[in-house]
Design a protein around this motif. Structure first.
Motif, PDB file in Angstrom:
ATOM      1  N   ALA A  41       0.845  -1.207   0.000  1.00  0.00           N
ATOM      2  CA  ALA A  41       0.000   0.000   0.000  1.00  0.00           C
ATOM      3  C   ALA A  41       0.872   1.245   0.000  1.00  0.00           C
ATOM      4  CB  ALA A  41      -0.927  -0.009   1.219  1.00  0.00           C
ATOM      5  N   TYR A  42       1.914   1.231   0.802  1.00  0.00           N
ATOM      6  CA  TYR A  42       2.835   2.377   0.845  1.00  0.00           C
ATOM      7  C   TYR A  42       3.487   2.588  -0.524  1.00  0.00           C
ATOM      8  CZ  TYR A  42       6.731   5.369   2.222  1.00  0.00           C
ATOM      9  OH  TYR A  42       7.620   6.409   2.322  1.00  0.00           O
ATOM     10  N   LEU A  86      -2.776   4.680  -6.282  1.00  0.00           N
ATOM     11  CA  LEU A  86      -3.990   4.444  -5.504  1.00  0.00           C
ATOM     12  C   LEU A  86      -5.013   5.549  -5.791  1.00  0.00           C
ATOM     13  CD1 LEU A  86      -2.683   3.377  -1.955  1.00  0.00           C
ATOM     14  CD2 LEU A  86      -3.362   1.926  -3.887  1.00  0.00           C
ATOM     15  N   SER A  87      -6.249   5.141  -5.878  1.00  0.00           N
ATOM     16  CA  SER A  87      -7.325   6.129  -6.027  1.00  0.00           C
ATOM     17  C   SER A  87      -7.539   6.839  -4.691  1.00  0.00           C
ATOM     18  CB  SER A  87      -8.619   5.437  -6.455  1.00  0.00           C
ATOM     19  OG  SER A  87      -9.081   4.579  -5.418  1.00  0.00           O
ATOM     20  N   ALA A  91      -4.306   3.646   7.243  1.00  0.00           N
ATOM     21  CA  ALA A  91      -3.663   3.086   8.442  1.00  0.00           C
ATOM     22  C   ALA A  91      -2.434   2.256   8.067  1.00  0.00           C
ATOM     23  CB  ALA A  91      -4.664   2.238   9.228  1.00  0.00           C
ATOM     24  N   GLN A  92      -2.568   1.437   7.026  1.00  0.00           N
ATOM     25  CA  GLN A  92      -1.436   0.600   6.597  1.00  0.00           C
ATOM     26  C   GLN A  92      -0.303   1.458   6.047  1.00  0.00           C
ATOM     27  OE1 GLN A  92      -4.604   0.047   5.944  1.00  0.00           O
ATOM     28  NE2 GLN A  92      -5.138  -2.134   6.208  1.00  0.00           N
ATOM     29  N   ILE A  93      -0.652   2.488   5.281  1.00  0.00           N
ATOM     30  CA  ILE A  93       0.369   3.377   4.707  1.00  0.00           C
ATOM     31  C   ILE A  93       1.136   4.083   5.820  1.00  0.00           C
ATOM     32  CG2 ILE A  93       0.737   5.467   3.337  1.00  0.00           C
ATOM     33  CD1 ILE A  93      -1.710   4.590   1.638  1.00  0.00           C
ATOM     34  N   ASN A  94       0.397   4.580   6.811  1.00  0.00           N
ATOM     35  CA  ASN A  94       1.044   5.298   7.917  1.00  0.00           C
ATOM     36  C   ASN A  94       1.937   4.366   8.732  1.00  0.00           C
ATOM     37  OD1 ASN A  94      -0.174   7.673   7.186  1.00  0.00           O
ATOM     38  ND2 ASN A  94      -1.867   7.492   8.655  1.00  0.00           N
TER      39      ASN A  94
END
Length: 819
Positions: free
Chosen positions: A429-430, A438-439, A448-451
């Motif tokens: 995801a990051y 990513l849209s 949350a996953q990116i952070n």
């Protein structure tokens, strides 16, 4: 593996640039098409490095070599590469081969033991140790070896058949395991056989696959042939025990650094062309952070002589830009203007040892009064440093007490251990977000996953050392990792990262299924390419076959290390093709001090000029040993009248010039001036050289003085302007950082020891000696070695002067190699 014995290290692929330095080798990895360390092109964690089409311009990737002494504990070879069928646009199907072949080697890393002042081992605790594993993934399939029967095969495969490998005649079949037993038959050269148990120097003959035996041999009731053959005269042809499955070697088979692992296999992704590629990885299932702590404590008690790393600090040292007037007679000064070094960098001793002679200056200030003598070493270093603004800077660096520091590799200076616990979905995801894929809705769904990935230890450490964010967007992308690898100081920082992470070869379906929603074409529509890729990942996995064996943990977790930087740290010196014993055999009168001075140059150029087999080395050393004893000298042309006529005149004209007796046996032509104008040349080296070498090998006439200017120099006399022109060209091609002009300055050959040594290798190459030696030797029998040495001597010396001594030297060296 023996305890307390240092292991040797080697690069998995040698550099195509003979004089490349170890930090350059790391920056070349930025050219890989994917698969960096510690993250791949797709943004997912990646535990190794890829050697592929992108790196092929810099490394000789014809075969894969073991990076350190150890034991082969497992391997897998595809009978034929498996193929993935990717559906891009129905009904188009793309068939993409991918190699699952691998070799896994186990190593033991351990600091040297402590010693007492008398050199004996100190009693006390043993040095700490760490079990390492090197992995070589995506190797050639069995079909590839069958297509190339002459391709060398790994020694750890089982030997299934053997070829009679005699020099000329066939191979005797004896009634018993001894050469003193009755000869039953003779196998023809090249015959293929199978053998049974070995007894002493002989093996039991089982069957003949191809070729003939004269007289023919009759098999017994079990189909086995009678007789024994000499094992040393059989060439093994190994084959894998099994195909398409992991073969675990319970006891392990010893392998040395630089031994053959295999050959690059074929690998194709769904969106690229097939390429030959190898993934090289280094990891440990031990507690690596604990080992490093113990190793650092141990290193504090090791002698200073083992501190083979020089650390240069940001803002402390400066580089003095090179000027034309800088040299041994006019070295740089600390007071000279220069550029402040703006980065930290660790320089291995092997790097500065490998610099050309013109890039090293030692300045000694003698003792005066109460002030002790001091020595400063300067190195001219290019393409390694940057200033505080990140701009590359080159120039002369001085090793200075308190400004630069020395370290042992066992101190693990600059290394960081980080445990990366993030999941695959967080990293993907990051990465997708970093690439703007990513849209808006997906960004919100996966925030949350990116952070969480953004706050991970690898990204935190990268930011701390300014590795990330070239475009100031706060995001680390694979593009920025690749850019960092082009800079030695940042490539080194990534190489000093030891990462605790689950192995990508540990298959767990659920962790990959978590990526399905993120990669689906649209909600509810699976990504068919990803579904096929998951099948490929499962087939590539091997960890479960090794779990709880040979120290491999069952949970798939390991500490991963960048394999190249560890190789740089512990690869103490270049491979020695020529040893002190060989040198003293070739020249028994050579002193230890002089031998130690010339050995590094001999080994450096043995690699560059490919004098790297026992036969070639024995010929080179025996000829140079007889010619000069490895003493760099200039041709002596100061002769008496009688002697100059003997050397340069005609044999039958020594007592007086007679034009009718033009039968020159020593010199190629008559030189009447040696009689008619003897006073001009007697005891006058410049006049004599200018006359006798005029109009030859590119020299001008006598008035040009070329004959004297380009007289013989070096350890094999390099003579004539054409040879000095060739030396300049060849040297500059092989030494891109050390351009010299031996035509303008021929005295460099004698004033600089390294160039005097190299000149012999250049002469060797110009005369195509390697090819001529191989041709001569293959045509000679064991009983006719003298003729082989005579062939070589005729080229080197123009005749066979001193042939018995040359043969004796060659035979002595041959004995060391067992040619």
């Amino acid at each position: 593996m023996a305890e307390n014995k240092p292991i040797n290290w080697a690069y998995p692929f040698p550099s195509k640039e003979p004089n490349s330095n170890p930090l350059q080798l790391m920056t070349h990895m930025a050219n890989a098409k994917g698969g960096y360390y510690p993250t791949g092109e797709n943004g997912l964690w990646h535990g190794g490095v890829h050697f592929d089409d992108g790196t092929a311009a810099f490394f000789d990737q014809t075969s894969v070599r073991c990076i350190a002494d150890g034991d082969v504990i497992a391997y897998r070879i595809d009978e034929r590469y498996p193929v993935s069928e990717f559906t891009d646009e129905i009904p188009r199907v793309k068939r993409a081969p991918f190699s699952t072949g691998f070799v896994l080697v186990k190593h033991s890393l351990q600091p040297p033991p402590l010693k007492n002042s008398d050199g004996s081992l100190s009693n006390g605790q043993n040095p700490p140790s760490l079990t390492l594993y090197s992995l070589y993934m995506h190797l050639l399939d069995w079909a590839g070896y069958q297509a190339k029967p002459d391709l060398m095969r790994p020694a750890f495969w089982d030997a299934k058949r053997y070829t009679v490998n005699t020099q000329r005649d066939g191979l005797s079949v004896r009634a018993g395991p001894s050469k003193n037993t009755t000869k039953l038959s003779e196998l023809c050269k090249g015959a293929e056989v199978t053998i049974g148990e070995t007894e002493g120097e002989f093996s039991k003959l089982i069957s003949i696959i191809s070729g003939t035996a004269q007289p023919a041999l009759a098999a017994d009731d079990q189909g086995q042939l009678p007789g024994y053959v000499s094992t040393s005269l059989l060439k093994p042809h190994s084959e894998p025990t099994e195909y398409d499955k992991v073969v675990v070697l319970e006891s392990g088979l010893p392998i040395k650094a630089d031994d053959l692992i295999g050959h690059p296999g074929l690998y194709q992704n769904h969106d690229s062309a097939a390429q030959h590629m190898v993934h090289v990885e280094l990891f440990s299932c031990d507690d690596a952070p604990a080992f490093i702590a113990r190793s650092r404590a141990w290193a504090s008690r090791l002698p200073d002589g083992q501190k083979t790393l020089l650390k240069v600090y940001k803002g402390a040292s400066k580089l003095i830009a090179h000027r034309e007037d800088i040299g041994a007679e006019n070295p740089p000064k600390l007071s000279d203007e220069g550029s402040q070094v703006g980065v930290d960098l660790i320089i291995p001793q092997t790097l500065v040892d490998g610099l050309p002679a013109s890039h090293k200056i030692q300045v000694t200030i003698p003792a005066e009064g109460s002030t002790p003598a001091s020595t400063t070493i300067w190195w001219r270093l290019n393409s390694l440093f940057a200033d505080e603004n990140g701009n590359p800077i080159d120039g002369w660096l001085a090793e200075q007490e308190l400004i630069t520091t020395r370290h042992s590799p066992w101190e693990w200076e600059g290394f960081h251990c980080v445990e990366e616990t993030g999941t695959a979905v967080e990293k993907l995801a990051y990465s997708l977000n970093a690439r703007r894929l990513l849209s808006t809705e997906e960004q919100q769904n996966y925030r949350a996953q990116i952070n969480k990935a953004d706050g991970g230890p690898i990204l935190t450490l990268a930011r701390l050392h300014d590795i990330v964010d070239a475009d100031k967007d706060g995001i680390l992308s694979s593009r920025e990792i690749r850019a960092a690898l082009t800079k030695p100081w940042q490539a080194q920082l990534l190489g000093q990262l030891i990462t605790g992470h689950e192995s990508e070869w540990f298959w767990e379906k659920s962790k990959w299924d978590e990526l399905d929603p993120l990669l689906e074409e649209e909600p509810g529509r699976p990504n068919l390419i990803w579904q096929t890729e998951k099948q490929r990942i499962e087939k590539l996995s091997w960890w479960s076959d090794l779990a709880e064996k040979h120290g491999i943990g069952g949970d798939g977790k390991a500490w991963h290390v960048q394999p190249q930087w560890l190789t740089v740290l512990f690869k103490a010196k270049r491979k020695e093709f020529i040893t002190l014993k060989m040198l003293k055999t070739a020249s028994p009168s050579i002193t230890d001090n002089y031998a130690e001075a010339v050995l590094p140059h001999l080994n450096k150029y043995a690699i560059s000029y490919k004098i790297d087999t026992p036969l070639l080395i024995a010929n080179f050393l025996s000829q140079v040993g007889h010619e000069s004893g490895f003493i760099v000298r200039s041709e002596n042309l100061s002769y008496s009248a009688k002697r100059m006529r003997e050397v340069f005149g005609c044999k039958n004209n020594i007592r007086g010039y007679d034009a009718s007796k033009d039968d020159c046996k020593i010199s190629p032509r008559l030189r009447p001036k040696l009689w008619t104008e003897a006073a001009k040349y007697e005891r006058n080296a410049e006049n004599l050289g200018s006359y006798v070498y005029a109009g030859r090998n590119g020299n001008g006439d006598e008035e040009s003085r070329d004959g004297y200017k380009y007289r013989g120099r070096g350890i094999i006399q390099l003579t004539g302007k054409n040879n000095y022109i060739a030396y300049t060209r060849i040297h500059n091609e092989k030494n891109a950082q050390d351009h010299q002009d031996f035509v303008s300055n021929p005295d460099l050959v004698t004033s600089n020891l390294e160039y005097g040594i190299e000149s012999a290798f250049v002469w060797w190459e110009m005369n195509d000696m390697n090819k001529k030696i191989l041709k001569s030797y293959s045509a000679r029998t064991e009983s006719n070695i003298t003729t082989h040495v005579a062939d070589v001597s005729t080229i080197v010396n123009g005749g066979t002067i001193g042939l018995p001594e040359r043969v004796e030297l060659f035979e002595s060296l041959r004995g060391l190699f067992e040619i």
